[in-house]
Design an enzyme around this catalytic site. Sequence first.
Site, PDB file in Angstrom:
ATOM      1  N   HIS A  63      45.962  35.575  38.609  1.00 48.82           N
ATOM      2  CA  HIS A  63      46.994  34.534  38.670  1.00 48.82           C
ATOM      3  C   HIS A  63      47.308  34.272  40.145  1.00 48.82           C
ATOM      4  CE1 HIS A  63      47.932  34.657  34.314  1.00 48.82           C
ATOM      5  NE2 HIS A  63      47.571  35.914  34.431  1.00 48.82           N
ATOM      6  N   ASP A 307      44.019  41.049  35.780  1.00 41.86           N
ATOM      7  CA  ASP A 307      45.220  40.281  35.397  1.00 41.86           C
ATOM      8  C   ASP A 307      46.231  40.319  36.556  1.00 41.86           C
ATOM      9  OD1 ASP A 307      47.044  38.756  34.018  1.00 41.86           O
ATOM     10  OD2 ASP A 307      47.530  40.273  32.518  1.00 41.86           O
TER      11      ASP A 307
HETATM   12 ZN    ZN Z   1      47.524  37.211  29.336  1.00 43.28          ZN
END
Ligand code: ZN
Length: 427
Positions: A63, A307
């Site tokens: 992200h 992540d």
């Molecule tokens: Zn996720």
Amino acid sequence: MNLLITNARLATENSPEFTPTDALISGGVIQQTGPGLTAPAGTTVIDAARRILMPGMFDAHVHFREPGFETKETIATGSEAAINGGITGVVMMPNTNPALDNPAVIAAVLASAARHARIPVFTSGCVTKGRAGKELAAIDGMRALGVRMLTDDGDTTHDPAVLFRAMQYANELGMFFASHCEVPELAGPRAINEGVMSYRLGIKGSPACAEEIIIDRDIRLAHAAGAHIHIQHVSSRLGMETIRWWKSRGDVRVTAEVSPHHLLFNEEDIGDYDTHYKMNPPLRTRADNEGLVQGLIDGVFDLIATDHAPHTPFEKSQDFVAAPNGITGLETALVSLYHHFVATGIFGWDLMVKRYAAEPRRLMGIPVPEIAPGHTADLILFDPEGSTTFTPEFMRSKAQNTPFLNQTLKGSIDLVILGSNILKSIF
Ligand SMILES: [Zn+2]
């Protein structure tokens, strides 16, 4: 750049044994490998002594928060964090603001990456407009810009009819769906496992079945649609066993990833409401840790993905219920996995190269770097006898929401090269 790396030990996905080697690089391309190479005039020599030479890692789940949340991270800072962690390629998730659900915003992100990142930055695209789960996003337009992974990551695509249609459509376009698995009504708003810690802390938990139900539902939909599905950040042992069963049938293309934090930590680490251990899916139990590690070794999980989810110190200093979900990972993944699993003999470097360098690139349909003559230099040197202290000064990410902050772990990433560029070097 003319560079000779000497006395390295080459790790590959195909063998648990190292191969002693030198590597001569010129013009960004590996010219020669093998022991005892001599340096032509004008060549810089790096004595790698005892260090492990391997391809740069690739992270298929990050992200970078651009556009919309640049106080947390940008493509510039996120990609520098990746380099610091030995990672030479990433795939961004589309839960930005605006969401990455149409060609215009995808083009803007790719243009920013071309200007600001020293490594390839790929992006996924939303399945549905605004990640709202209702109408399909502009899938074909995003495909024209090279997007291959479709996901509403951060949320499950709730309506199975919408998802089924998206899978059929994506499959025709050579794309695939990546699933964040969670029944929202069961999971509730809080990222903490329903179990001993949620009872002790008095916070309503999210049961593992909230994740396991969607793992099964979405693979079942892909099976019916004849599509490729990728299951993201699995946290539960039974979820892993569900994927294992579907894979054993051999009649659906399913790949899956596991994150370092779900291998390394469990709900007990939350202790006294430590928000560094708050992420979604939540940390579960020690038995889940053990099951997930076995799933990684057995190949139920094709790949490791962090992540990487940066947040500001202010956000993470709120109470456990209010703080956002997420942990950073790009700078700590390789060293922490080495420290806890490779240095302790639980798995070898061949598995690490396979799961964190090779398979993520295969998922994305891009070539796996080879350390062999004629190939572009895309490599790192790792010192197993070194150490890394994750101080704020060491970190290149804007965010430091990691329990590894200020910890010292075994292993260090000493050199990162991509093409003609030395991206990181201690030499
Ligand atoms: Zn996720």
